[in-house]
Design an enzyme around this catalytic site. Structure first.
Site, PDB file in Angstrom:
ATOM      1  N   GLU A 265     -93.234  13.695  22.229  1.00  9.39           N
ATOM      2  CA  GLU A 265     -93.641  13.155  23.533  1.00  9.39           C
ATOM      3  C   GLU A 265     -93.205  11.707  23.624  1.00  9.39           C
ATOM      4  OE1 GLU A 265     -97.769  13.125  24.568  1.00  9.39           O
ATOM      5  OE2 GLU A 265     -98.106  15.181  23.898  1.00  9.39           O
ATOM      6  N   GLU A 328    -102.846   8.883  32.829  1.00  8.40           N
ATOM      7  CA  GLU A 328    -102.789  10.214  32.216  1.00  8.40           C
ATOM      8  C   GLU A 328    -102.360  11.289  33.207  1.00  8.40           C
ATOM      9  OE1 GLU A 328    -103.232  11.451  29.130  1.00  8.40           O
ATOM     10  OE2 GLU A 328    -103.358   9.423  28.331  1.00  8.40           O
TER      11      GLU A 328
END
Length: 435
Positions: A265, A328
Site C-alpha cells: 500500500e 481514510e
C-alpha cells in the site's frame, strides 16, 4: 566490423530481454468497506482499461474474484486477522479455506499471493502475532496439498512501517526488538518459499510529523535539496525511496537482504480533516503521478539501484464506511460512477489516443496546502513514533527519513529510454552495416 555489429546486436537484444524481465508492475488496492461501490463486473472492466497489472483484495470476496477471471490481472487475496487463530491451530481449517477461496477460481482468476493477516503488529496482540507464522505455514501446506504450491501461489503477510525501530538514516534501520523473534521466523518462511516481505509506506503520514515546505516537496518527488545518509553517503531525493531502503536495511541487518520487498500500500489522500496538512487533490495527483514515473524509470533506490519495487497504490475507490480520520475515506483514484477523481495517466492508450474512463467536470482543483507559519521550528527528532492502536490510521510511525544519492544510469535505465521508433532505427542501421 562484424564483431562490432554482433556486439551491438547482443546489446540491443539484451535490452529487450531486460525490459521484458524488469518492467515495473503497478497494482492497486480494491477495498470493499463501502456501501456505494459499482458491481465487481464494472470494476473488472475499469481495471482492464487501466495500466494496473495487479489488484490486491483485503479478503476473498467470490464475486470480485470471479469478475477478475480471464482478465490476466494478477490477484492478491487476503485471509482476515480473525481467521489467523483458526488457520494456525487447525490444518484442516486451512485446507478448507484454500478449497473454498482459491481452488474454485484458479487459474482462470490469476491468484498469485495470499496475504495472511494485515498489519497485525499494529494491535499489540502478542498472542495473535505468535500465531501468524503457524497460520502461514498451514496455508502453504494446504496449497501444496491442492497442487498449488511450488511458487504458483505464494503466502505472506503485510506489515506497517512501525515494525522498524527507526528509519533515519535508512542505512541504520532495524526492526523493533520486541518483534525480532517473530519477524525472524516470518522472514525465514519468506526466504524458504520465495514469498515477499510486504510493507505499507506512506510519505503522507511522515509529512504530518514534519510540515516544512521542503519536506512536502521531498514527499511528492518534487524538486528539493535532497537528504544525505551520513553512513552510506547516499543522497535521497524522495521519501518513498528512503522508507523502502529503511526496510531493506532492516532485512539486511537480520540476514535476509535477498527477500523481495513489495509495497502493498502507498498513496496520498485528496482531502482530509482540517488538521491533516497536505491532503489536497493537487498533492494526491503529484504523489501518485510522480511515483509511477519514478517506478517506470527503473532507477530503483539508492541502496537497490536498478531494482524496481512492485507497488500497489491505495486505492481504487474511496471506502465511505471506513472509520478514522477524514483522509481514510479519500484515497480513491476513481469514484463509484467510474469517473476519475483526478487524472494521473492510468488509462491504456491505442494509436497514441488515450482511452480514458470519463473525468467528472466537477473535479475540484485545490492548491497544495500552505505550510503553517510556525513551521520554521526545528525538525522533530528523526525517530519512528509509536504506532497508534487504531488500525484505520495508517500513520504507523512513519517519520522523516534522510535521503540519498543519484546513481549513474544503469543498463535498465538506458534500455527503458529506448522508444519503439528508436529501436526500429537502431535495427535499420544494423541491417545497413551488415549488408
Amino acid at each position: 566490423m562484424v564483431a562490432s555489429v554482433y556486439s551491438l546486436i547482443l546489446l540491443f537484444f539484451s535490452c529487450l530481454v531486460h525490459l521484458s524481465q524488469s518492467q515495473p508492475f503497478l497494482g492497486v488496492n480494491y477495498g470493499l468497506t463501502a456501501d456505494n461501490l459499482p458491481p465487481p463486473s464494472a470494476s473488472a472492466k475499469l481495471l482492464q482499461s487501466t495500466t494496473f497489472q495487479k489488484v490486491r483484495l483485503y479478503g476473498s470476496d467470490p464475486a470480485v474474484i470471479k469478475a477478475l477471471a480471464n482478465t490476466g490481472i494478477e490477484i492478491v487475496i487476503g485471509a482476515s486477522n480473525g481467521d489467523v487463530p483458526g488457520l494456525a491451530s487447525d490444518p484442516s481449517f486451512a485446507r478448507s479455506w484454500v478449497e473454498t477461496n482459491v481452488v474454485p477460481y484458479y487459474p482462470a482468476s490469476k491468484i498469485v499471493l495470499i496475504a495472511v493477516g494485515n498489519e497485525i503488529t499494529t494491535f499489540g496482540d502478542n498472542n495473535l502475532m505468535s500465531q501468524l507464522l503457524p497460520a502461514m505455514k498451514n496455508v502453504q501446506s494446504a496449497l501444496e496439498a491442492a497442487s498449488l504450491g511450488g511458487g504458483k501461489i505464494k503466502v505472506s503477510t503485510v506489515h506497517v512501517m512501525s515494525v522498524l525501530a527507526g528509519s533515519d538514516p535508512p542505512s541504520a534501520a532495524v526492526f523493533k526488538p520486541e518483534h525480532a523473534d517473530i519477524l525472524k521466523g516470518l522472514l525465514e518462511f519468506n526466504s524458504e518459499t520465495g514469498s515477499p516481505f510486504a510493507v505499507n509506506p506512506y510519505p503522507f503520514f511522515a509529512y504530518q510529523d514534519d510540515r516544512r515546505p521542503e519536506t512536502l516537496a521531498y514527499c511528492l518527488f518534487q524538486p528539493n535539496p535532497g537528504r544525505v545518509d551520513p553512513n552510506s553517503n547516499l543522497k535521497y531525493m524522495n521519501m518513498f525511496d528512503a522508507q523502502v531502503d529503511a526496510v531493506y536495511s532492516a532485512l539486511n541487518s537480520m540476514g535476509f537482504k535477498d527477500v523481495e520487498i513489495v509495497v502493498a500500500e502507498t498513496g496520498w489522500p485528496y482531502k482530509g480533516d482540517p488538521e491533516e496538512a497536505g491532503a489536497t487533490v493537487e498533492n494526491a495527483r503529484a504523489y501518485n503521478k510522480n511515483l509511477i514515473a519514478h517506478l517506470k524509470s527503473g532507477s530503483g533506490t539508492p541502496l537497490m539501484p536498478g531494482r524496481v519495487i512492485d507497488t500497489y497504490l491505495f486505492a481504487l475507490y474511496d471506502e465511505n464506511l471506513k472509520p478514522g480520520k477524514g483522509s481514510e475515506r479519500a484515497f480513491g483514484l476513481f469514484r463509484p460512477d467510474l469517473t476519475m477523481t483526478y487524472d494521473i495517466g492510468l488509462t491504456k492508450t491505442t494509436n497514441n489516443q488515450t482511452s480514458m474512463a470519463p473525468v467528472s467536470p466537477t473535479t475540484p482543483r485545490l492548491p497544495p496546502a500552505a505550510a503553517p507559519t510556525r513551521q520554521t521550528l526545528p525538525a522533530p527528532p528523526q525517530m519512528i513514533l509509536p504506532s497508534p492502536v487504531t488500525p484505520s490510521d495508517k500513520n504507523s510511525g512513519q517519520t522523516d527519513v534522510h535521503n540519498s544519492t543519484p546513481r549513474s544510469a544503469s543498463l535498465a535505465h538506458i534500455c527503458r529510454s529506448l522508444s519503439i521508433s528508436a529501436s526500429m532505427l537502431f535495427l535499420s542501421v544494423l541491417y545497413a552495416l551488415i549488408i
